[in-house]
Design a protein around this motif. Sequence first.
Motif, PDB file in Angstrom:
ATOM      1  N   ARG A 364       7.187  40.772  64.017  1.00  0.00           N
ATOM      2  CA  ARG A 364       7.931  39.631  63.489  1.00  0.00           C
ATOM      3  C   ARG A 364       6.991  38.425  63.370  1.00  0.00           C
ATOM      4  O   ARG A 364       6.060  38.263  64.146  1.00  0.00           O
ATOM      5  CB  ARG A 364       9.093  39.335  64.443  1.00  0.00           C
ATOM      6  N   ASP A 365       7.223  37.557  62.413  1.00  0.00           N
ATOM      7  CA  ASP A 365       6.452  36.325  62.255  1.00  0.00           C
ATOM      8  C   ASP A 365       6.881  35.345  63.341  1.00  0.00           C
ATOM      9  O   ASP A 365       7.970  34.778  63.297  1.00  0.00           O
ATOM     10  CB  ASP A 365       6.696  35.733  60.872  1.00  0.00           C
ATOM     11  N   LEU A 366       6.014  35.146  64.340  1.00  0.00           N
ATOM     12  CA  LEU A 366       6.357  34.313  65.496  1.00  0.00           C
ATOM     13  C   LEU A 366       6.262  32.824  65.211  1.00  0.00           C
ATOM     14  O   LEU A 366       6.632  32.008  66.055  1.00  0.00           O
ATOM     15  CB  LEU A 366       5.457  34.681  66.677  1.00  0.00           C
ATOM     16  N   SER A 367       5.783  32.450  64.038  1.00  0.00           N
ATOM     17  CA  SER A 367       5.684  31.025  63.702  1.00  0.00           C
ATOM     18  C   SER A 367       6.996  30.481  63.149  1.00  0.00           C
ATOM     19  O   SER A 367       7.116  29.279  62.917  1.00  0.00           O
ATOM     20  CB  SER A 367       4.566  30.799  62.677  1.00  0.00           C
ATOM     21  N   LYS A 368       7.983  31.375  62.927  1.00  0.00           N
ATOM     22  CA  LYS A 368       9.261  30.957  62.346  1.00  0.00           C
ATOM     23  C   LYS A 368      10.413  31.286  63.285  1.00  0.00           C
ATOM     24  O   LYS A 368      10.405  32.333  63.945  1.00  0.00           O
ATOM     25  CB  LYS A 368       9.491  31.674  61.011  1.00  0.00           C
ATOM     26  N   PRO A 369      11.433  30.424  63.330  1.00  0.00           N
ATOM     27  CA  PRO A 369      12.641  30.793  64.079  1.00  0.00           C
ATOM     28  C   PRO A 369      13.345  31.935  63.365  1.00  0.00           C
ATOM     29  O   PRO A 369      13.097  32.197  62.177  1.00  0.00           O
ATOM     30  CB  PRO A 369      13.486  29.511  64.046  1.00  0.00           C
ATOM     31  N   VAL A 370      14.240  32.623  64.075  1.00  0.00           N
ATOM     32  CA  VAL A 370      14.937  33.770  63.490  1.00  0.00           C
ATOM     33  C   VAL A 370      15.622  33.386  62.184  1.00  0.00           C
ATOM     34  O   VAL A 370      15.595  34.139  61.207  1.00  0.00           O
ATOM     35  CB  VAL A 370      15.956  34.348  64.498  1.00  0.00           C
ATOM     36  N   GLY A 371      16.199  32.190  62.139  1.00  0.00           N
ATOM     37  CA  GLY A 371      16.932  31.767  60.948  1.00  0.00           C
ATOM     38  C   GLY A 371      16.074  31.576  59.718  1.00  0.00           C
ATOM     39  O   GLY A 371      16.589  31.520  58.595  1.00  0.00           O
ATOM     40  N   LEU A 373      13.394  33.646  58.991  1.00  0.00           N
ATOM     41  CA  LEU A 373      12.637  34.865  58.698  1.00  0.00           C
ATOM     42  C   LEU A 373      13.041  35.480  57.358  1.00  0.00           C
ATOM     43  O   LEU A 373      12.244  36.153  56.716  1.00  0.00           O
ATOM     44  CB  LEU A 373      12.845  35.888  59.819  1.00  0.00           C
ATOM     45  N   ASN A 374      14.291  35.262  56.948  1.00  0.00           N
ATOM     46  CA  ASN A 374      14.770  35.769  55.662  1.00  0.00           C
ATOM     47  C   ASN A 374      14.755  34.615  54.661  1.00  0.00           C
ATOM     48  O   ASN A 374      15.515  33.649  54.777  1.00  0.00           O
ATOM     49  CB  ASN A 374      16.184  36.323  55.829  1.00  0.00           C
ATOM     50  N   LYS A 375      13.890  34.707  53.640  1.00  0.00           N
ATOM     51  CA  LYS A 375      13.674  33.603  52.709  1.00  0.00           C
ATOM     52  C   LYS A 375      14.941  33.250  51.937  1.00  0.00           C
ATOM     53  O   LYS A 375      15.268  32.068  51.768  1.00  0.00           O
ATOM     54  CB  LYS A 375      12.546  33.962  51.743  1.00  0.00           C
ATOM     55  N   GLU A 376      15.664  34.272  51.469  1.00  0.00           N
ATOM     56  CA  GLU A 376      16.870  34.006  50.673  1.00  0.00           C
ATOM     57  C   GLU A 376      17.937  33.318  51.516  1.00  0.00           C
ATOM     58  O   GLU A 376      18.585  32.363  51.064  1.00  0.00           O
ATOM     59  CB  GLU A 376      17.408  35.319  50.102  1.00  0.00           C
ATOM     60  N   ALA A 533       9.575  22.903  60.464  1.00  0.00           N
ATOM     61  CA  ALA A 533       9.535  24.319  60.856  1.00  0.00           C
ATOM     62  C   ALA A 533      10.881  25.013  60.656  1.00  0.00           C
ATOM     63  O   ALA A 533      11.040  26.174  61.053  1.00  0.00           O
ATOM     64  CB  ALA A 533       9.121  24.435  62.316  1.00  0.00           C
ATOM     65  N   HIS A 534      11.862  24.316  60.046  1.00  0.00           N
ATOM     66  CA  HIS A 534      13.213  24.859  59.846  1.00  0.00           C
ATOM     67  C   HIS A 534      13.803  25.308  61.174  1.00  0.00           C
ATOM     68  O   HIS A 534      14.313  26.427  61.319  1.00  0.00           O
ATOM     69  CB  HIS A 534      13.205  26.024  58.851  1.00  0.00           C
ATOM     70  N   ASN A 535      13.754  24.416  62.148  1.00  0.00           N
ATOM     71  CA  ASN A 535      14.116  24.750  63.528  1.00  0.00           C
ATOM     72  C   ASN A 535      15.104  23.725  64.087  1.00  0.00           C
ATOM     73  O   ASN A 535      14.969  23.277  65.213  1.00  0.00           O
ATOM     74  CB  ASN A 535      12.837  24.793  64.383  1.00  0.00           C
ATOM     75  N   VAL A 536      16.112  23.356  63.283  1.00  0.00           N
ATOM     76  CA  VAL A 536      17.045  22.288  63.669  1.00  0.00           C
ATOM     77  C   VAL A 536      18.418  22.890  63.961  1.00  0.00           C
ATOM     78  O   VAL A 536      19.049  23.491  63.095  1.00  0.00           O
ATOM     79  CB  VAL A 536      17.159  21.230  62.557  1.00  0.00           C
TER      80      VAL A 536
END
Length: 924
Positions: A364-371, A373-376, A533-536
């Motif tokens: 898994r890409d650890l630089s991104k939160p789970v939310g 990980l899916n671009k769409e 980081a889209h982590n809000v």
Amino acid sequence: MAFIRKKQQEQQLQLYSKERFSLLLLNLEEYYFEQHRANHILHKGSHHERKIRGSLKICSKSVIFEPDSISQPIIKIPLRDCIKIGKHGENGANRHFTKAKSGGISLIFSQVYFIKEHNVVAPYKIERGKMEYVFELDVPGKVEDVVETLLQLHRASCLDKLGDQTAMITAILQSRLARTSFDKNRFQNISEKLHMECKAEMVTPLVTNPGHVCITDTNLYFQPLNGYPVCRPQGQKPVVQITLQDVRRIYKRRHGLMPLGLEVFCTEDDLCSDIYLKFYEPQDRDDLYFYIATYLEHHVAEHTAESYMLQWQRGHLSNYQYLLHLNNLADRSCNDLSQYPVFPWIIHDYSSSELDLSNPGTFRDLSKPVGALNKERLERLLTRYQEMPEPKFMYGSHYSSPGYVLFYLVRIAPEYMLCLQNGRFDNADRMFNSIAETWKNCLDGATDFKELIPEFYGDDVSFLVNSLKLDLGKRQGGQMVDDVELPPWASSPEDFLQKSKDALESNYVSEHLHEWIDLIFGYKQKGSDAVGAHNVFHPLTYEGGVDLNSIQDPDEKVAMLTQILEFGQTPKQLFVTPHPRRITPKFKSLSQTSSYNASMADSPGEESFEDLTEESKTLAWNNITKLQLHEHYKIHKEAVTGITVSRNGSSVFTTSQDSTLKMFSKESKMLQRSISFSNMALSSCLLLPGDATVITSSWDNNVYFYSIAFGRRQDTLMGHDDAVSKICWHDNRLYSASWDSTVKVWSGVPAEMPGTKRHHFDLLAELEHDVSVDTISLNAASTLLVSGTKEGTVNIWDLTTATLMHQIPCHSGIVCDTAFSPDSRHVLSTGTDGCLNVIDVQTGMLISSMTSDEPQRCFVWDGNSVLSGSQSGELLVWDLLGAKISERIQGHTGAVTCIWMNEQCSSIITGGEDRQIIFWKLQY
């Protein structure tokens, strides 16, 4: 893992006590007050009357009857559903509740729950309709008191507002606590001295148990108000008793977003605490913490996130251990499901027949939160986020909450799920049925962003197996919910856990785990970096997101707290700057590198001279605490400022504030030469390769080159406008630091013979500082330089571009000494403030700081241990990874001003203000 172990302890307790009742049968935020031996009378007054023997439990929101026979169900009657409470047989036609004077207790109600029939854990059975149950107490004289209590609690449960209910029950609880105290007969020893007693609650997952805390000079105690036996590894106990000398760690906790929690551990590396207490007053919590912390001061080293980071970076903690420590420091506890330890999804591939941990695509890409990980899905969430009014949030659910924790653990902790969901399991298709399905839903689901829990990287497979044979329902396809379906690459639950652990400790994860830490515990948790980081998440999930004390409406306050606890909470932020990456591969020894971002890989299976040298260095540092004074000589008239030794070890060169360079023969133990270049102090010295030339720096602004063979000064570099404080040499380049606020880099070699034309030195670079520079040091490859100033700033320079990488204000006084670790990843600095500071070269982060009660003037280190010379003349051995001073060795009668250690770390010489040089011996 911790939760599973706690569950096993509870099962042991029930085995010992033969009790089926547990606090999990209560509602959330409900208290168990008292119990009475009693008979449940069936068909009272008829020819078929029979009695069921058991215990009647009086709780703040319900009455629970536990039959002695396990074939009979436990009966739970909610007080809010009671129509009448009184003495059986009294005329109650006026619909008012009556007070009993004798006989049995009658409860008339509209709803009842049947639990654990035949001792089987299953969803509660509910019976509705008007019913009457009669309970006959063993002690008839208690009937009136019990009915009085039930009437009072019934009034509380029937209040319209939730806040009013909570306030009234709290008042009843506090009244009971005020009328009781800790039983001093429970002290382990009659000679114990009481230091403090107060009211508190013992916290376990989903429930708390009120009682009294007591601390003496040797023990910490907790005694439950209701006498409910405490679950201990040794079996049931009437009180919790923790010996203070066994305590290893204590943490202040947020409980319900309030600073009221305290967790005590008697282990070094475990997430399972010995007790978690919630106090009613912050001052009580703080007083108890202070007392235990004072006791521990002389017994246990306190670890910070930074000290654990240093251990992890250098390979002394696994990824798993490091995440456990970070969770602990960030208020995550296995006793609090709203703040349960959070671990990352690591593996992305749940469909292949073989798991390839050498393929980055497996992870898994650890630089991104789970939310994210899916671009769409992220694009849809961002569109909603941009249209949302303030306060904005990207995700409508959290990555950790009580519901998510029990989703994973339902097979081992079904009673917790039933407690959380009011006696029901979740819909069968929404259960934890498959690893691959769960991962897919986390990637694609509109509201599913959950991470994992530590159990996925532990040793106990019970959470994956339906060993209790629970009836968890039937899925739409007709199959029963049973064991968790594993990915094709796992041959068994044990194999799944082993491969998950291997993945967590893999090179890929070691190289990228810091990115996930930035999201969960670090600088990308809040603010603009979190947005980027889209982590809000929802504002209520963050520490400080709401001040419960500022909410006046009790109803609103209770509703807000319930929402916060059920939704999930973001961990306490531990780092505010980027987290350094890990630098030591698993099972590899530390090796020198050319620069801070060079490869750390070793050649497997090769044995070379360098390997043997590393082995001898390790052996020497392992025995550094056994250092013994061998010989000492007073050869100067003022403080010694520098030491350098010929390659064969026979000649020792020293400089001093008495302005002389001395040459001392180690073999004959005699002073051979004394050279003076000016009447100003000399500050440092070094030998050029080949042992033909000594270079010294002077307070007269010059650097002097002395030919050993000819016994004369052969060159002078007049390169500064103030005293030269330190010099370094590498690959025909001279590095000079000065009080004129510069560090200069020179190229060129001195004249081959004294008396010939003076060589021209080219100035290659000038590194400018704001204030005078007192010390410098090079990394092993001379690609980096660290400088320390008189105002306490440490500067790290990239010599390939002559640019400043980091400027770190980390001392409150002069920086005495600096040095890179052998692998060039860390810098250690000491100062007149007594601090030893470790700085990460990559990020410039101060990752560890230890303090002594006096300045440490000089040091040598191997990256893990430090040998420093102190102002008092002692040599101190520091264990940086253990955050403690391992040994104090008396040496000089004045400050230790310089230390020299040979390449094999086997020979050590120190110089001091007492004008002596001391030769030290290592004892193996």
